[in-house]
Scaffold this motif. Sequence first.
Motif, short mmCIF file in Angstrom:
data_model
loop_
_atom_site.label_atom_id
_atom_site.label_comp_id
_atom_site.label_asym_id
_atom_site.label_seq_id
_atom_site.Cartn_x
_atom_site.Cartn_y
_atom_site.Cartn_z
N GLY A 13 22.95 11.09 46.65
CA GLY A 13 23.00 9.74 47.18
C GLY A 13 24.29 9.45 47.92
O GLY A 13 24.59 8.29 48.22
N LEU A 14 25.04 10.51 48.23
CA LEU A 14 26.33 10.35 48.92
C LEU A 14 26.10 10.52 50.43
O LEU A 14 26.49 11.51 51.04
CB LEU A 14 27.33 11.38 48.39
CG LEU A 14 27.52 11.39 46.87
CD1 LEU A 14 28.43 12.54 46.44
CD2 LEU A 14 28.10 10.06 46.40
N ASN A 68 29.93 15.57 56.87
CA ASN A 68 29.85 17.03 56.90
C ASN A 68 28.96 17.52 58.03
O ASN A 68 29.31 18.50 58.72
CB ASN A 68 29.33 17.55 55.56
CG ASN A 68 30.40 17.61 54.50
OD1 ASN A 68 31.17 18.56 54.41
ND2 ASN A 68 30.47 16.58 53.67
N SER A 69 27.83 16.86 58.23
CA SER A 69 26.95 17.26 59.34
C SER A 69 27.67 17.11 60.68
O SER A 69 27.62 18.01 61.53
CB SER A 69 25.67 16.42 59.34
OG SER A 69 24.93 16.61 58.16
N GLU A 122 20.21 17.70 51.60
CA GLU A 122 19.90 18.11 50.23
C GLU A 122 21.16 18.35 49.41
O GLU A 122 21.16 18.20 48.19
CB GLU A 122 19.03 19.36 50.23
CG GLU A 122 17.61 19.10 50.66
CD GLU A 122 16.60 19.99 49.97
OE1 GLU A 122 16.75 20.23 48.76
OE2 GLU A 122 15.68 20.45 50.66
N MET A 123 22.24 18.72 50.04
CA MET A 123 23.46 19.01 49.31
C MET A 123 24.10 17.74 48.74
O MET A 123 24.62 17.73 47.62
CB MET A 123 24.47 19.73 50.21
CG MET A 123 25.70 20.24 49.48
SD MET A 123 26.88 21.12 50.56
CE MET A 123 25.96 22.61 50.96
N TYR A 124 24.04 16.64 49.51
CA TYR A 124 24.71 15.42 49.08
C TYR A 124 23.81 14.18 49.05
O TYR A 124 24.16 13.18 48.43
CB TYR A 124 25.89 15.11 49.99
CG TYR A 124 26.98 16.15 49.94
CD1 TYR A 124 27.73 16.34 48.79
CD2 TYR A 124 27.26 16.95 51.05
CE1 TYR A 124 28.73 17.30 48.73
CE2 TYR A 124 28.26 17.91 51.01
CZ TYR A 124 28.99 18.08 49.86
OH TYR A 124 29.97 19.03 49.80
N GLY A 125 22.65 14.24 49.73
CA GLY A 125 21.80 13.07 49.82
C GLY A 125 20.68 13.05 48.80
O GLY A 125 20.80 12.45 47.73
N PHE A 126 19.59 13.74 49.14
CA PHE A 126 18.41 13.74 48.26
C PHE A 126 18.04 15.19 47.95
O PHE A 126 17.68 15.94 48.86
CB PHE A 126 17.25 13.04 48.95
CG PHE A 126 16.01 12.98 48.11
CD1 PHE A 126 15.89 12.04 47.08
CD2 PHE A 126 14.96 13.87 48.32
CE1 PHE A 126 14.74 12.00 46.30
CE2 PHE A 126 13.81 13.82 47.55
CZ PHE A 126 13.71 12.89 46.53
N PRO A 127 18.08 15.62 46.67
CA PRO A 127 17.84 17.02 46.29
C PRO A 127 16.35 17.35 46.22
O PRO A 127 15.79 17.56 45.14
CB PRO A 127 18.51 17.13 44.92
CG PRO A 127 18.33 15.77 44.33
CD PRO A 127 18.46 14.81 45.49
N LEU A 128 15.70 17.42 47.37
CA LEU A 128 14.26 17.64 47.42
C LEU A 128 13.86 18.92 46.69
O LEU A 128 12.88 18.94 45.93
CB LEU A 128 13.79 17.69 48.87
CG LEU A 128 12.30 17.97 49.10
CD1 LEU A 128 11.45 16.87 48.50
CD2 LEU A 128 12.02 18.14 50.59
#
Length: 220
Positions: free
Chosen positions: A10-11, A18-19, A54-60
Amino acid sequence: MNHDTAPAYGLWSLVIINSAVFIIFAFSFTKPRSARDWRSFGAFSGFILALFTEMYGFPLTIYLLSGWLQTRYPSVDLMSHDAGHLWNTIFGLSGDPHFGVLHLLSTLLLIAGFGLLSWAWPHLHAAQRRDKLAVTGPYARIRHPQYVGFILIMAGFLLQWPTLLTLLMFPVLVFMYVRLAASEEATMRREFGADYDRYTAATPRWFPHLSGPDHLEGQA
Protein backbone atom coordinates in the motif's frame (compact mmCIF):
# COMPACT_ATOMS: atom_id res chain seq x y z
CA MET A 1 4.97 -15.74 12.97
CA ASN A 2 6.85 -12.45 12.70
CA HIS A 3 5.08 -9.26 11.66
CA ASP A 4 6.65 -6.08 10.32
CA THR A 5 6.03 -3.02 12.46
CA ALA A 6 5.39 -0.96 9.31
CA PRO A 7 3.05 -1.92 6.47
CA ALA A 8 4.85 -3.75 3.65
CA TYR A 9 2.29 -2.85 0.97
CA GLY A 10 0.00 0.00 0.00
CA LEU A 11 3.06 2.25 -0.30
CA TRP A 12 2.03 3.83 -3.58
CA SER A 13 4.44 6.72 -3.24
CA LEU A 14 7.29 4.17 -3.35
CA VAL A 15 5.72 2.56 -6.41
CA ILE A 16 5.72 5.91 -8.20
CA ILE A 17 9.18 7.00 -7.03
CA ASN A 18 10.96 3.72 -7.77
CA SER A 19 9.24 3.27 -11.13
CA ALA A 20 10.08 6.84 -12.13
CA VAL A 21 13.72 6.51 -11.09
CA PHE A 22 14.35 3.36 -13.11
CA ILE A 23 12.30 4.42 -16.12
CA ILE A 24 13.88 7.89 -16.30
CA PHE A 25 17.36 6.41 -15.83
CA ALA A 26 16.74 3.96 -18.67
CA PHE A 27 15.26 6.75 -20.83
CA SER A 28 18.35 8.90 -20.30
CA PHE A 29 20.51 6.22 -21.89
CA THR A 30 18.19 5.10 -24.70
CA LYS A 31 16.58 8.34 -25.95
CA PRO A 32 13.81 6.66 -28.03
CA ARG A 33 13.45 8.18 -31.47
CA SER A 34 11.78 5.72 -33.81
CA ALA A 35 8.58 3.70 -33.32
CA ARG A 36 10.84 0.68 -32.79
CA ASP A 37 12.71 2.48 -30.02
CA TRP A 38 9.48 3.48 -28.28
CA ARG A 39 8.14 -0.10 -28.42
CA SER A 40 11.31 -1.36 -26.80
CA PHE A 41 11.31 1.31 -24.10
CA GLY A 42 7.55 1.07 -23.53
CA ALA A 43 7.71 -2.69 -22.96
CA PHE A 44 10.53 -2.25 -20.46
CA SER A 45 8.59 0.50 -18.67
CA GLY A 46 5.55 -1.77 -18.40
CA PHE A 47 7.69 -4.46 -16.79
CA ILE A 48 9.07 -1.97 -14.27
CA LEU A 49 5.61 -0.66 -13.36
CA ALA A 50 4.27 -4.19 -12.88
CA LEU A 51 7.25 -5.09 -10.71
CA PHE A 52 7.09 -2.14 -8.31
CA THR A 53 3.29 -2.27 -8.10
CA GLU A 54 3.62 -5.73 -6.57
CA MET A 55 6.74 -4.91 -4.59
CA TYR A 56 5.25 -1.95 -2.73
CA GLY A 57 1.61 -1.53 -3.81
CA PHE A 58 -0.61 -4.59 -4.11
CA PRO A 59 0.94 -8.11 -3.72
CA LEU A 60 -1.17 -9.85 -6.36
CA THR A 61 1.13 -12.88 -6.58
CA ILE A 62 1.11 -13.36 -2.80
CA TYR A 63 -2.70 -13.24 -2.76
CA LEU A 64 -3.06 -15.69 -5.65
CA LEU A 65 -0.58 -18.14 -4.12
CA SER A 66 -1.51 -17.50 -0.48
CA GLY A 67 -3.34 -20.81 0.00
CA TRP A 68 -0.43 -22.89 -1.28
CA LEU A 69 2.20 -20.73 0.44
CA GLN A 70 0.46 -20.72 3.83
CA THR A 71 0.00 -24.49 3.73
CA ARG A 72 3.60 -25.20 2.74
CA TYR A 73 5.27 -22.43 4.75
CA PRO A 74 3.00 -21.87 7.77
CA SER A 75 5.62 -19.95 9.75
CA VAL A 76 6.08 -17.29 7.05
CA ASP A 77 4.31 -13.96 7.43
CA LEU A 78 3.11 -13.60 3.86
CA MET A 79 2.39 -9.90 4.26
CA SER A 80 5.94 -9.06 5.32
CA HIS A 81 8.28 -7.47 2.82
CA ASP A 82 10.80 -10.31 3.08
CA ALA A 83 8.14 -12.83 2.00
CA GLY A 84 7.98 -11.06 -1.36
CA HIS A 85 11.42 -12.47 -2.11
CA LEU A 86 9.65 -15.69 -3.11
CA TRP A 87 12.72 -17.56 -4.33
CA ASN A 88 14.15 -17.41 -0.81
CA THR A 89 10.91 -18.77 0.63
CA ILE A 90 10.46 -21.51 -1.96
CA PHE A 91 14.08 -22.69 -1.80
CA GLY A 92 14.16 -22.46 2.00
CA LEU A 93 17.00 -19.94 2.10
CA SER A 94 17.60 -18.49 5.55
CA GLY A 95 18.76 -15.04 6.63
CA ASP A 96 17.99 -11.58 5.33
CA PRO A 97 17.12 -11.98 1.62
CA HIS A 98 18.69 -8.59 0.87
CA PHE A 99 22.11 -10.09 1.62
CA GLY A 100 21.49 -13.51 0.09
CA VAL A 101 23.18 -15.01 -2.96
CA LEU A 102 20.18 -14.41 -5.23
CA HIS A 103 19.91 -10.74 -4.27
CA LEU A 104 23.64 -10.20 -4.80
CA LEU A 105 23.43 -11.91 -8.20
CA SER A 106 20.42 -9.73 -8.99
CA THR A 107 22.42 -6.62 -8.13
CA LEU A 108 25.25 -7.72 -10.45
CA LEU A 109 22.79 -8.24 -13.32
CA LEU A 110 21.21 -4.84 -12.72
CA ILE A 111 24.60 -3.12 -12.67
CA ALA A 112 25.63 -4.96 -15.85
CA GLY A 113 22.36 -4.09 -17.60
CA PHE A 114 22.34 -0.40 -16.74
CA GLY A 115 26.10 -0.22 -17.33
CA LEU A 116 25.63 -1.66 -20.82
CA LEU A 117 22.87 0.86 -21.59
CA SER A 118 25.02 3.77 -20.41
CA TRP A 119 28.04 2.49 -22.36
CA ALA A 120 26.11 1.92 -25.58
CA TRP A 121 24.22 5.21 -25.82
CA PRO A 122 27.09 7.67 -26.54
CA HIS A 123 28.51 5.36 -29.24
CA LEU A 124 25.11 4.96 -30.91
CA HIS A 125 24.38 8.67 -30.64
CA ALA A 126 27.75 9.62 -32.15
CA ALA A 127 27.21 7.21 -35.06
CA GLN A 128 23.69 8.49 -35.71
CA ARG A 129 24.88 12.11 -35.80
CA ARG A 130 27.44 11.17 -38.48
CA ASP A 131 24.97 8.90 -40.31
CA LYS A 132 27.39 6.03 -39.71
CA LEU A 133 27.06 2.47 -38.54
CA ALA A 134 27.69 2.10 -34.79
CA VAL A 135 30.72 -0.20 -34.49
CA THR A 136 32.59 1.21 -31.49
CA GLY A 137 32.32 0.55 -27.76
CA PRO A 138 29.96 -2.35 -27.01
CA TYR A 139 28.84 -2.37 -30.66
CA ALA A 140 32.29 -3.71 -31.56
CA ARG A 141 31.51 -6.84 -29.56
CA ILE A 142 27.74 -7.26 -29.82
CA ARG A 143 25.12 -6.04 -32.27
CA HIS A 144 22.32 -5.16 -29.83
CA PRO A 145 23.78 -4.02 -26.50
CA GLN A 146 20.69 -1.98 -25.57
CA TYR A 147 18.32 -4.93 -25.94
CA VAL A 148 20.74 -7.13 -24.02
CA GLY A 149 20.90 -4.45 -21.33
CA PHE A 150 17.11 -4.46 -20.95
CA ILE A 151 17.06 -8.27 -20.73
CA LEU A 152 19.78 -8.29 -18.06
CA ILE A 153 17.88 -5.74 -15.98
CA MET A 154 14.63 -7.70 -16.19
CA ALA A 155 16.40 -10.96 -15.32
CA GLY A 156 18.01 -9.24 -12.34
CA PHE A 157 14.65 -8.06 -11.03
CA LEU A 158 13.15 -11.53 -11.50
CA LEU A 159 15.87 -13.00 -9.30
CA GLN A 160 15.18 -10.38 -6.67
CA TRP A 161 11.38 -10.16 -6.68
CA PRO A 162 9.52 -12.68 -8.86
CA THR A 163 5.84 -12.13 -9.60
CA LEU A 164 3.43 -14.10 -11.75
CA LEU A 165 2.90 -11.13 -14.07
CA THR A 166 6.58 -10.32 -14.62
CA LEU A 167 7.42 -14.02 -15.03
CA LEU A 168 4.81 -14.17 -17.79
CA MET A 169 5.98 -10.89 -19.30
CA PHE A 170 9.67 -11.80 -19.41
CA PRO A 171 9.64 -14.43 -22.22
CA VAL A 172 7.16 -12.32 -24.18
CA LEU A 173 9.43 -9.27 -23.94
CA VAL A 174 12.53 -11.29 -24.81
CA PHE A 175 10.72 -12.58 -27.91
CA MET A 176 9.70 -9.01 -28.74
CA TYR A 177 13.32 -7.82 -28.45
CA VAL A 178 14.46 -10.64 -30.71
CA ARG A 179 11.88 -9.58 -33.30
CA LEU A 180 12.85 -5.91 -32.93
CA ALA A 181 16.52 -6.83 -33.38
CA ALA A 182 15.71 -8.70 -36.60
CA SER A 183 13.69 -5.74 -37.88
CA GLU A 184 16.49 -3.35 -36.96
CA GLU A 185 19.04 -5.49 -38.78
CA ALA A 186 16.90 -5.52 -41.91
CA THR A 187 16.75 -1.72 -41.80
CA MET A 188 20.50 -1.41 -41.27
CA ARG A 189 21.19 -3.84 -44.12
CA ARG A 190 19.10 -1.73 -46.50
CA GLU A 191 20.87 1.44 -45.36
CA PHE A 192 24.48 0.28 -45.15
CA GLY A 193 24.54 -2.71 -47.49
CA ALA A 194 27.85 -4.57 -47.68
CA ASP A 195 29.30 -2.67 -44.70
CA TYR A 196 26.57 -4.06 -42.51
CA ASP A 197 27.06 -7.56 -43.90
CA ARG A 198 30.74 -7.39 -42.94
CA TYR A 199 29.79 -6.10 -39.50
CA THR A 200 27.29 -8.90 -38.85
CA ALA A 201 29.75 -11.52 -40.10
CA ALA A 202 32.30 -10.37 -37.52
CA THR A 203 30.04 -9.38 -34.61
CA PRO A 204 27.73 -11.70 -32.62
CA ARG A 205 24.08 -10.74 -32.15
CA TRP A 206 23.59 -11.54 -28.45
CA PHE A 207 26.73 -12.99 -26.85
CA PRO A 208 29.65 -10.55 -27.01
CA HIS A 209 33.20 -10.98 -28.13
CA LEU A 210 35.52 -10.69 -25.14
CA SER A 211 38.57 -10.02 -27.31
CA GLY A 212 39.49 -6.64 -28.74
CA PRO A 213 37.55 -5.11 -31.67
CA ASP A 214 40.43 -5.22 -34.15
CA HIS A 215 38.18 -6.55 -36.90
CA LEU A 216 36.18 -3.30 -36.95
CA GLU A 217 38.86 -0.62 -36.66
CA GLY A 218 38.55 0.32 -40.30
CA GLN A 219 34.82 1.02 -40.05
CA ALA A 220 34.83 3.30 -36.98
